[in-house]
Motif scaffolding. Sequence first.
Motif, mmCIF file in Angstrom:
data_model
loop_
_atom_site.group_PDB
_atom_site.id
_atom_site.type_symbol
_atom_site.label_atom_id
_atom_site.label_comp_id
_atom_site.label_asym_id
_atom_site.label_seq_id
_atom_site.Cartn_x
_atom_site.Cartn_y
_atom_site.Cartn_z
ATOM 1 N N ILE A 28 0.833 -1.207 0.000
ATOM 2 C CA ILE A 28 0.000 0.000 0.000
ATOM 3 C C ILE A 28 0.866 1.255 0.000
ATOM 4 O O ILE A 28 0.463 2.312 -0.441
ATOM 5 N N TYR A 50 -5.387 -0.922 -2.910
ATOM 6 C CA TYR A 50 -4.277 -0.561 -3.794
ATOM 7 C C TYR A 50 -4.877 -0.199 -5.145
ATOM 8 O O TYR A 50 -5.574 -1.002 -5.770
ATOM 9 N N CYS A 52 -4.130 1.436 -9.078
ATOM 10 C CA CYS A 52 -3.150 1.847 -10.083
ATOM 11 C C CYS A 52 -3.838 1.874 -11.447
ATOM 12 O O CYS A 52 -5.060 1.724 -11.534
ATOM 13 N N VAL A 183 -7.152 4.348 1.068
ATOM 14 C CA VAL A 183 -6.174 3.286 1.320
ATOM 15 C C VAL A 183 -6.660 2.271 2.344
ATOM 16 O O VAL A 183 -6.105 1.190 2.475
#
Length: 301
Positions: A28, A50, A52, A183
């Motif tokens: 993380i 996580y 992206c 998060v």
Amino acid sequence: MEGQKKTGFAALIGRPNVGKSTLMNRLIGQKIAITSHKPQTTRNRIQMVYTCEQGQIVFLDTPGIHRAKNKLGEYMVGVAERALKEADVVLWLVEPDSRIGAGEQRIAERLAKGMVPVVLVINKVDQVKKEEVLGFIDAWRKILDFADIVPVSALKGTNTDTLIEVIFKYLPYGPMFYDEDTVTDQPLRQIAAELIREKALQLLSEEIPHGIAVQIDKMQPRPDGRIWDVEATIVCEKASHKGIIIGKGGAMLKKIGSAARFGIERQLGAKVNLKLWVKVKKDWRDSDFLMKNFGYDRKEV
């Protein structure tokens, strides 16, 4: 499926103390899960997120799977079992060793019954010679049909990028569950309580930490928002433990408080005025009522 994101749940399982929370914090990129060298540090299932370009992985960090000795132990095993049912992929974290014990065999039997792909993650490879790792992979391959095997070092960050790639292989396409900047789903109070418990785990002698819980009594910012007032109670099971937690002239409690305050300030991005108390609640780990009070509700498992 070009342009589409992948999103799903990855459950982290393993025996106590194999480095699950350290790996999670590494992936993380910030500290959420508490870590200590003592087993059974994680008690609740902690969700971390996580995000992206490829999509989003929601990690479920579970308590270590072990033989339960009390109601809290049963709760912890139940939490881990539930995470296995909800996951799209299971990450089984193990130590770099070719001796596979009865505990691991039990976990393998449990995983063999499920339909979810299992990725074996051999952690702490920074502690062994590179050529030994192939032998460990060989030994583990014999006990379960793993979807993938990835050697990593959570502490050093070795091969963690590869692990992320491997996880995405097994996730479905779909919309993201959380905003990009999320998060964790942990409320701030719970993070603060866990940080205080972590410092107590790290600083106290072996026999006390399993018997402690932390309750946040007050947590609020002052009007200008620059300072937060946090008041918390460390709950232990014996009067003799209370004396050790407080320490001579309050020295140990002060030590726990200043270490925890630093961690809470980092989470809040503000100064913290932290006050700690210690209370005795005999055998709270076998009381459904007290466990629920301290955030471990067996009905939720």
